[in-house]
Design an enzyme around this catalytic site. Structure first.
Site, PDB file in Angstrom:
ATOM      1  N   HIS A  79       9.120   1.959   0.618  1.00  0.00           N
ATOM      2  CA  HIS A  79       9.988   1.445   1.681  1.00  0.00           C
ATOM      3  C   HIS A  79      11.414   1.272   1.164  1.00  0.00           C
ATOM      4  O   HIS A  79      11.724   1.641   0.020  1.00  0.00           O
ATOM      5  CB  HIS A  79       9.422   0.154   2.283  1.00  0.00           C
ATOM      6  CG  HIS A  79       9.263  -0.980   1.306  1.00  0.00           C
ATOM      7  ND1 HIS A  79      10.310  -1.485   0.591  1.00  0.00           N
ATOM      8  CD2 HIS A  79       8.164  -1.689   0.926  1.00  0.00           C
ATOM      9  CE1 HIS A  79       9.885  -2.467  -0.172  1.00  0.00           C
ATOM     10  NE2 HIS A  79       8.581  -2.604  -0.005  1.00  0.00           N
ATOM     11  N   HIS A  96      12.042  -0.104  -2.446  1.00  0.00           N
ATOM     12  CA  HIS A  96      11.809   0.870  -3.523  1.00  0.00           C
ATOM     13  C   HIS A  96      12.917   1.918  -3.509  1.00  0.00           C
ATOM     14  O   HIS A  96      13.397   2.345  -4.553  1.00  0.00           O
ATOM     15  CB  HIS A  96      10.467   1.587  -3.331  1.00  0.00           C
ATOM     16  CG  HIS A  96       9.298   0.675  -3.124  1.00  0.00           C
ATOM     17  ND1 HIS A  96       8.506   0.722  -1.999  1.00  0.00           N
ATOM     18  CD2 HIS A  96       8.807  -0.332  -3.880  1.00  0.00           C
ATOM     19  CE1 HIS A  96       7.557  -0.195  -2.083  1.00  0.00           C
ATOM     20  NE2 HIS A  96       7.725  -0.865  -3.215  1.00  0.00           N
ATOM     21  N   CYS A 136      -4.334 -16.555  -8.654  1.00  0.00           N
ATOM     22  CA  CYS A 136      -3.960 -15.926  -7.381  1.00  0.00           C
ATOM     23  C   CYS A 136      -4.227 -14.432  -7.503  1.00  0.00           C
ATOM     24  O   CYS A 136      -3.636 -13.770  -8.366  1.00  0.00           O
ATOM     25  CB  CYS A 136      -2.484 -16.171  -7.045  1.00  0.00           C
ATOM     26  SG  CYS A 136      -1.954 -15.178  -5.617  1.00  0.00           S
ATOM     27  N   CYS A 166      -1.063 -12.196  -6.923  1.00  0.00           N
ATOM     28  CA  CYS A 166      -0.124 -12.078  -8.053  1.00  0.00           C
ATOM     29  C   CYS A 166      -0.835 -11.590  -9.313  1.00  0.00           C
ATOM     30  O   CYS A 166      -0.179 -11.246 -10.301  1.00  0.00           O
ATOM     31  CB  CYS A 166       0.515 -13.423  -8.380  1.00  0.00           C
ATOM     32  SG  CYS A 166       1.406 -14.151  -7.025  1.00  0.00           S
ATOM     33  N   CYS A 212      -0.305 -20.754  -3.709  1.00  0.00           N
ATOM     34  CA  CYS A 212       0.582 -19.830  -4.427  1.00  0.00           C
ATOM     35  C   CYS A 212       1.912 -19.756  -3.661  1.00  0.00           C
ATOM     36  O   CYS A 212       1.912 -19.493  -2.454  1.00  0.00           O
ATOM     37  CB  CYS A 212      -0.065 -18.449  -4.495  1.00  0.00           C
ATOM     38  SG  CYS A 212       1.128 -17.134  -4.771  1.00  0.00           S
ATOM     39  N   HIS A 245       2.351 -16.099  -2.024  1.00  0.00           N
ATOM     40  CA  HIS A 245       1.428 -15.608  -0.992  1.00  0.00           C
ATOM     41  C   HIS A 245       1.001 -16.671   0.012  1.00  0.00           C
ATOM     42  O   HIS A 245       0.333 -16.358   0.995  1.00  0.00           O
ATOM     43  CB  HIS A 245       0.189 -14.989  -1.650  1.00  0.00           C
ATOM     44  CG  HIS A 245       0.498 -13.736  -2.408  1.00  0.00           C
ATOM     45  ND1 HIS A 245       0.902 -13.741  -3.731  1.00  0.00           N
ATOM     46  CD2 HIS A 245       0.515 -12.449  -2.008  1.00  0.00           C
ATOM     47  CE1 HIS A 245       1.128 -12.502  -4.116  1.00  0.00           C
ATOM     48  NE2 HIS A 245       0.907 -11.699  -3.096  1.00  0.00           N
ATOM     49  N   LYS A 271      12.606 -11.136   6.557  1.00  0.00           N
ATOM     50  CA  LYS A 271      11.874 -10.505   5.458  1.00  0.00           C
ATOM     51  C   LYS A 271      11.186  -9.242   5.993  1.00  0.00           C
ATOM     52  O   LYS A 271      10.647  -9.244   7.095  1.00  0.00           O
ATOM     53  CB  LYS A 271      10.832 -11.494   4.931  1.00  0.00           C
ATOM     54  CG  LYS A 271      10.276 -11.083   3.614  1.00  0.00           C
ATOM     55  CD  LYS A 271       9.354 -12.100   2.998  1.00  0.00           C
ATOM     56  CE  LYS A 271       8.748 -11.444   1.779  1.00  0.00           C
ATOM     57  NZ  LYS A 271       7.571 -12.064   1.288  1.00  0.00           N
ATOM     58  N   LYS A 289       4.967  -5.648   6.830  1.00  0.00           N
ATOM     59  CA  LYS A 289       4.136  -4.786   7.667  1.00  0.00           C
ATOM     60  C   LYS A 289       3.792  -5.502   8.970  1.00  0.00           C
ATOM     61  O   LYS A 289       3.883  -4.928  10.051  1.00  0.00           O
ATOM     62  CB  LYS A 289       2.846  -4.486   6.916  1.00  0.00           C
ATOM     63  CG  LYS A 289       2.530  -3.021   6.787  1.00  0.00           C
ATOM     64  CD  LYS A 289       1.270  -2.925   5.990  1.00  0.00           C
ATOM     65  CE  LYS A 289       0.707  -1.538   5.925  1.00  0.00           C
ATOM     66  NZ  LYS A 289      -0.486  -1.513   5.091  1.00  0.00           N
TER      67      LYS A 289
END
Ligand code: MSP
Length: 648
Positions: A18, A21, A126, A129, A143, A146, A295, A298
């Protein structure tokens, strides 16, 4: 020739590539191209991180075996990069056998040094992670990344004595300000090191996870995914014996975003210290892209696919936008409105117009060849001085990963050259047949354009080469001397044939169809799609064809534009309609168009209108436009055509 090695993070294969990257990898490509331009021996590495729980879970969710799954997603990354003109020297995968061998070699060295011990540990794990969290690190028992409750796991594992190297690491960071940059991340790491970070768990029992690299000293365990992944930076260079390692490691720079600062700034250098490997030279850390201030995720359906943007707006525009928009180190919000706005302002107006009008003047006044440059006057020397500063700043800022500042500096020259054209008024010099002076002015402009094109190669490689080709210059990296470009202004050879036309960056209208991102407010440069026109009058007056044929409509390029000195609503345009002299047209469009956004644009002129004076200035014709509530749209050809073309 100093060595320069640049790496991106190796991306997890649990998601498709995406914008995030894409950004990191485009930055790495640009900096690597910049060093290649400077003549450095350069190596650019990227790849995929393919082991661990996360990947196994993603493969399962996809109904695939891990091997089949990682091959497919890794291929998506490998296929994407060339389409974004990313020229990496190697694509490493942590499932490559040579990588596994290198990881085992390093583990053995660290083990032999006595820096690995076996212990029982119970902690909050987690799975997202893939690491244990201390009580202190959890937020409301969850966490922080997440927002999920960790699982309490008690098991025997191998630990790396990271604590032993934390003080030497702190001293290294203190003594080498350039080791971690920008400064805010250096400070963040220094304050991290004030906490007791302890040792690092570096194994996972095979009873729980088999998708990993076996520990060389205990076959019942696989390597923790971060200990495995970080070693890619040297396994790719064939450490320990490889020629590439010997050649490039001394110039190693890692590029990452702030999310993975700790593994790169703490785990990796302490691992290197223990294994007796010299530390990397520099860690360069950038911020995060959000999408319209939100943010990217998906579930929100706002994930930006890099290739979609490149297809929609052109790859050069996309790469330019990413580098110019994000202030390196800080977060930035991506929006198509901002992309289109910047495209129209910087590329279509400033750079595109500079090319189109200068090339067309070279054709008109000198038959398409670069003229001789005679003595410079103070106005020309000012261009050279501004150019020198622009290029010196560009190079210094680019070197330090400050891409937005670098481009801003280069645009000082782009904008000044446009101003210089208006100031020197080549059309008047031509009219007065001051050809020596005219040649000098055009030479100064064309040479400035060559320098701009060359400096843009790291950012937009193929467009830079196309710009150079329009100037009759073949791009040959072997002959480029960036430092010399700053100090000398006489690179273009008089007599070189240049292109007749340039239409590199036709203005874009914002098109939010087929776009995942929710629309934000419209910008001035990107007008909204207009409302349907009001119905025409019921009975328009009909005319004979002969009456219509009386109109002489011609296409012309606006070469200069300024406000009417005595009327706020009027602009005075100088339009090249292919005739020996520019046409002056006084148009009542100042309310809708600023003078500088018109220059370089092709418009339709009524060429056989009787000249008349408007507020004291003669107007030789009219430009055609459509007036609406939303503003005023100018009529023009959909693609560049020679000035003077008849509209029929
Ligand atoms: N596999 C690890 C890295 C191991 S390196 C030895 C990993 N992979 S990742 O797929 O999650 O990639 C994280 C990186 O992707 C970030 O550091 C950054 O380079 C890029 N980005 C992902 N999302 C991003 C944004 N929203 N904005 C900017 N870059 C981001 O972590």
């Amino acid at each position: 020739m100093s060595p320069f090695f640049i790496s991106t993070p190796i991306y997890y294969v649990n998601a498709r590539p995406h914008l995030g990257h894409g950004y990191t990898t485009i930055v790495a490509d640009s900096i690597s191209r910049f060093h290649r331009l400077q003549g450095d021996a350069t190596y650019f590495l990227t790849g995929t991180d393919e082991h661990g729980d996360k990947i196994v879970q993603a493969a399962e969710a996809n109904g695939q075996q891990p091997r089949e799954y990682v091959d497919a997603i890794s291929a998506l990354f490998q296929e994407l990069w060339p389409r974004l003109e990313i020229a990496n020297d190697q694509f490493i995968r942590t499932t490559d056998p040579k990588h596994a061998a290198c990881v085992q070699h390093v583990l053995q060295a660290v083990y032999d040094k006595g820096d690995i011990y076996f212990d029982e540990y119970g902690g909050h794990y987690c799975f997202g992670c893939e690491r244990f969290y201390t009580d202190k690190e959890l937020v409301d028992g969850k966490c922080p990344d997440h927002q999920t409750a960790p699982t309490f796991i008690k098991e025997k594992n191998y630990f790396f004595r990271m604590s032993k190297y934390l003080e030497p690491l702190r001293q290294h960071i203190e003594a080498n300000p350039d080791f971690i940059q920008p400064e805010r991340y250096r400070n963040e790491v220094l304050s991290m090191l004030k906490e007791d970070l302890g040792d690092l768990c570096i194994s996972r029992p095979k009873t729980r996870l088999t998708w990993g690299i076996e520990l060389p000293f205990d076959r019942d365990f696989v390597t923790y995914v971060w200990f495995d992944a970080l070693i890619n930076y040297i396994s790719a260079l064939d450490y320990p014996q490889g020629a590439a390692y010997r050649k490039y490691w001394a110039g190693a720079h890692h590029l990452v975003a702030k999310d993975i600062l700790k593994p790169h700034a703490v785990f990796w250098p302490t691992m290197l210290m223990s294994a007796g490997i010299p530390l990397y030279q520099g860690l360069r850390v950038h911020g995060y892209w959000t999408v319209n201030e939100t943010k990217m995720s998906k579930s929100l359906g706002n994930v930006i696919a890099p290739l979609d943007m490149a297809h929609k707006y052109g790859l050069s525009a996309f790469r330019y936008f990413l580098l110019a928009e994000m202030s390196f180190g800080q977060d930035s919000s991506f929006s198509e409105e901002a992309l289109v706005g910047r495209f129209n302002a910087d590329l279509a107006n400033d750079l595109g117009n500079l090319f189109s009008r200068s090339l067309s003047m070279t054709h008109k006044y000198f038959g398409g060849t670069v003229p001789e440059c005679a003595d410079l006057n103070s106005v020309d020397r000012e261009v050279l001085e501004i150019g020198q500063n622009a290029m010196a700043n560009f190079q210094a800022q680019f070197e330090h990963f400050q891409f937005s500042r670098a481009l801003k500096s280069l645009w000082d020259l782009v904008r000044h050259l446009n101003k210089y054209i208006d100031l020197s008024a080549p059309w008047t010099l031509y009219k007065n047949q001051e050809l020596t002076r005219l040649g000098t002015v055009l030479y100064v402009i064309l040479e400035g354009m060559r320098k701009i094109a060359l400096h843009l190669w790291p950012v937009m490689p193929s467009t830079s080469e196309a710009m150079l080709a329009q100037l009759g210059v073949r791009f040959d990296i072997q002959t480029v001397d960036l430092a010399a470009e700053v100090s000398s202004w006489y690179g273009l050879v008089p007599g070189t044939v240049v292109a007749e036309r340039s239409n590199l960056f036709p203005r874009q209208d914002l098109d939010l169809q087929d776009t995942a991102a929710p629309a934000a407010k419209k910008t001035k440069d990107a007008p909204a799609k207009p409302a349907p026109a009001k119905p025409a009058d019921a009975s328009p007056q009909l005319i004979e064809f002969e009456d219509f044929a009386k109109l002489d409509l011609r296409v012309g390029t606006v070469m200069a534009a300024e406000k009417h000195p005595e009327a706020d609503r009027l602009l005075v345009l100088r339009i090249d309609t292919g005739e020996p002299e520019l046409r002056q047209v006084v148009a009542g469009i100042a309310e809708f168009w600023s003078a500088d956004t018109l220059v370089g644009r092709q418009v339709v002129v009524v060429a056989n209108l009787k000249p008349r004076k408007l507020r004291g200035l003669m107007s030789q014709g009219m430009v055609l436009a459509v007036k609406q509530d939303a503003g005023l749209a100018l009529l023009g050809p959909s693609a560049a055509v020679p000035d003077g073309s008849k509209v029929s």
